[in-house]
Design a protein around this motif. Sequence first.
Motif, PDB file in Angstrom:
ATOM      1  N   ASP A   1       0.818  -1.212   0.000  1.00  0.00           N
ATOM      2  CA  ASP A   1       0.000   0.000   0.000  1.00  0.00           C
ATOM      3  C   ASP A   1       0.854   1.265   0.000  1.00  0.00           C
ATOM      4  O   ASP A   1       0.528   2.242  -0.681  1.00  0.00           O
ATOM      5  N   LEU A   2       1.959   1.241   0.755  1.00  0.00           N
ATOM      6  CA  LEU A   2       2.814   2.429   0.779  1.00  0.00           C
ATOM      7  C   LEU A   2       3.526   2.633  -0.554  1.00  0.00           C
ATOM      8  O   LEU A   2       3.631   3.762  -1.037  1.00  0.00           O
ATOM      9  N   ALA A   3       4.019   1.553  -1.159  1.00  0.00           N
ATOM     10  CA  ALA A   3       4.663   1.690  -2.468  1.00  0.00           C
ATOM     11  C   ALA A   3       3.673   2.216  -3.495  1.00  0.00           C
ATOM     12  O   ALA A   3       3.989   3.103  -4.301  1.00  0.00           O
ATOM     13  N   GLY A   4       2.454   1.685  -3.461  1.00  0.00           N
ATOM     14  CA  GLY A   4       1.443   2.132  -4.414  1.00  0.00           C
ATOM     15  C   GLY A   4       1.062   3.589  -4.239  1.00  0.00           C
ATOM     16  O   GLY A   4       0.936   4.332  -5.223  1.00  0.00           O
ATOM     17  N   GLU A   5       0.886   4.036  -2.987  1.00  0.00           N
ATOM     18  CA  GLU A   5       0.512   5.434  -2.745  1.00  0.00           C
ATOM     19  C   GLU A   5       1.647   6.374  -3.108  1.00  0.00           C
ATOM     20  O   GLU A   5       1.421   7.440  -3.699  1.00  0.00           O
ATOM     21  N   ALA A   6       2.894   6.002  -2.774  1.00  0.00           N
ATOM     22  CA  ALA A   6       4.029   6.832  -3.176  1.00  0.00           C
ATOM     23  C   ALA A   6       4.082   6.962  -4.695  1.00  0.00           C
ATOM     24  O   ALA A   6       4.353   8.047  -5.239  1.00  0.00           O
ATOM     25  N   GLY A   7       3.806   5.864  -5.382  1.00  0.00           N
ATOM     26  CA  GLY A   7       3.797   5.902  -6.843  1.00  0.00           C
ATOM     27  C   GLY A   7       2.743   6.837  -7.397  1.00  0.00           C
ATOM     28  O   GLY A   7       2.988   7.562  -8.377  1.00  0.00           O
ATOM     29  N   GLN A   8       1.567   6.855  -6.781  1.00  0.00           N
ATOM     30  CA  GLN A   8       0.518   7.758  -7.234  1.00  0.00           C
ATOM     31  C   GLN A   8       0.919   9.218  -7.015  1.00  0.00           C
ATOM     32  O   GLN A   8       0.638  10.080  -7.852  1.00  0.00           O
ATOM     33  N   GLN A   9       1.572   9.489  -5.904  1.00  0.00           N
ATOM     34  CA  GLN A   9       2.049  10.853  -5.670  1.00  0.00           C
ATOM     35  C   GLN A   9       3.069  11.263  -6.726  1.00  0.00           C
ATOM     36  O   GLN A   9       3.079  12.406  -7.199  1.00  0.00           O
ATOM     37  N   LEU A  10       3.926  10.325  -7.116  1.00  0.00           N
ATOM     38  CA  LEU A  10       4.926  10.626  -8.142  1.00  0.00           C
ATOM     39  C   LEU A  10       4.280  10.867  -9.497  1.00  0.00           C
ATOM     40  O   LEU A  10       4.720  11.743 -10.261  1.00  0.00           O
ATOM     41  N   LEU A  11       3.246  10.106  -9.819  1.00  0.00           N
ATOM     42  CA  LEU A  11       2.530  10.350 -11.079  1.00  0.00           C
ATOM     43  C   LEU A  11       1.916  11.745 -11.095  1.00  0.00           C
ATOM     44  O   LEU A  11       1.976  12.455 -12.110  1.00  0.00           O
TER      45      LEU A  11
END
Length: 263
Positions: free
Chosen positions: A13-23
């Motif tokens: 979940d943390l990797a996925g949310e960080a990725g969304q912030q980067l997008l």
Amino acid sequence: MSSIRNDHEVARDLAGEAGQQLLRLRARHGFEEPDVLRTLGDRTSHEFLFSALGRLRPSDAVLSEEGVDDPARLSARRVWIIDPLDGTREFAEAGRTDWAVHVALWENGRLAAGAVALPAQGSTLSSADPPWLPEERPSGQRLRITASRTRPPEFVQKMATALGAEIVPMGSAGAKICAVLLGIADLYVHAGGQFEWDSAAPVAVARAAGLHASRIDGSDLEYNALDPSLPDILVCRPELSGMLLGSIRDVADLDGAGPQAAG
């Protein structure tokens, strides 16, 4: 994050949310100032992950590519090893999808959980639900080696020639290991410089899926060491490991491989 139940889900979940912030950062900033975008990406993702882990796992230590190395981690039982933005070069290039976010947990001497978000590819691979590995490779298929697009080790070309293999260049180490997990490539091999955060999360997922992961001399990949340098790696299907380690010995100067740059 209130639904998180275990470490595998925390990593995912943390990797996925960080990725969304980067997008969102990529879309908002654009690509006209790539150096600024890289800096913002590293900082934004690190600050989010470090803060979230501090809230969700306050007793655990953290080793981050973008953070200060706290020596307390060496005596800690649990250490999160994170690369907030793996493939920073690719992140700042329009159209490229081979960059990633890595979140892994080391516990009592082994990798216990991990996740690799591939935000621009719309997926997150994790030890919570590792990809299914086909029982066999298609017969007669040419081997595909994924390697650094900017710094491929010289021995990889020699190895490809000897094996009649195709080289598939990519950016992020996480993206390359995920390519093996997803059947886009058959192996990832690198020497010449990496660190623990470059491989911890993708190796955790790869091992959960049943792949072989080791140093290029066949020795184990060790994490949470005093020196976080971990300069070389081989990830492949288990039935290929013996043949590939032999090929590496034939073409590589294993004594001369040292840390230079991540790949």
